[in-house]
Write a protein that holds these residues in place. Structure first.
Motif, PDB file in Angstrom:
ATOM      1  N   ASP A 112       3.646  -5.037  -4.866  1.00  0.00           N
ATOM      2  CA  ASP A 112       3.187  -3.654  -4.735  1.00  0.00           C
ATOM      3  C   ASP A 112       4.271  -2.793  -4.089  1.00  0.00           C
ATOM      4  O   ASP A 112       4.515  -1.658  -4.516  1.00  0.00           O
ATOM      5  N   GLY A 122      -2.336 -16.430   0.985  1.00  0.00           N
ATOM      6  CA  GLY A 122      -2.821 -15.069   1.178  1.00  0.00           C
ATOM      7  C   GLY A 122      -2.304 -14.123   0.117  1.00  0.00           C
ATOM      8  O   GLY A 122      -2.045 -14.515  -1.012  1.00  0.00           O
ATOM      9  N   ASP A 123      -2.123 -12.886   0.505  1.00  0.00           N
ATOM     10  CA  ASP A 123      -1.737 -11.863  -0.457  1.00  0.00           C
ATOM     11  C   ASP A 123      -0.302 -11.373  -0.256  1.00  0.00           C
ATOM     12  O   ASP A 123       0.043 -10.270  -0.635  1.00  0.00           O
ATOM     13  N   ARG A 124       0.551 -12.213   0.313  1.00  0.00           N
ATOM     14  CA  ARG A 124       1.944 -11.815   0.574  1.00  0.00           C
ATOM     15  C   ARG A 124       2.671 -11.435  -0.708  1.00  0.00           C
ATOM     16  O   ARG A 124       3.382 -10.440  -0.752  1.00  0.00           O
ATOM     17  N   LYS A 125       2.521 -12.250  -1.731  1.00  0.00           N
ATOM     18  CA  LYS A 125       3.193 -11.983  -3.002  1.00  0.00           C
ATOM     19  C   LYS A 125       2.696 -10.663  -3.582  1.00  0.00           C
ATOM     20  O   LYS A 125       3.492  -9.840  -4.034  1.00  0.00           O
ATOM     21  N   ASP A 126       1.389 -10.446  -3.559  1.00  0.00           N
ATOM     22  CA  ASP A 126       0.827  -9.193  -4.076  1.00  0.00           C
ATOM     23  C   ASP A 126       1.355  -7.995  -3.305  1.00  0.00           C
ATOM     24  O   ASP A 126       1.688  -6.960  -3.898  1.00  0.00           O
ATOM     25  N   LYS A 127       1.438  -8.109  -1.992  1.00  0.00           N
ATOM     26  CA  LYS A 127       1.947  -7.008  -1.165  1.00  0.00           C
ATOM     27  C   LYS A 127       3.415  -6.715  -1.481  1.00  0.00           C
ATOM     28  O   LYS A 127       3.818  -5.560  -1.570  1.00  0.00           O
TER      29      LYS A 127
END
Length: 70
Positions: free
Chosen positions: A17, A9-14
């Motif tokens: 950020d 998912g987008d855990r790293k992106d979150k």
């Protein structure tokens, strides 16, 4: 395989950020600090800019060509 499973998912992106928002808030708040002189304020901005986020894994991990090159 581990990266795909653990960081799906987008855990790293979150997380990246969130770190960027913290750095921005820190730097935006520096001019409001009356006790800090301009040289110290500049050094604090430089130090904040030097922070490297090392969250989870480096970006090349998901790129087979770049991973093989490393």
């Amino acid at each position: 395989m581990f990266v795909r499973e653990a960081f799906n998912g987008d855990r790293k992106d979150k997380a990246e950020d969130m770190i960027q928002q913290i750095k921005t808030a820190f730097k935006d708040n520096l001019p409001k600090l009356k006790w800090m002189d301009e040289d110290t304020r500049t050094a604090a901005v430089d130090k904040a800019n030097a922070v490297v986020d090392m969250i989870g894994f480096p970006p090349y991990i998901n790129n087979s060509t770049a991973l093989n090159a490393k």
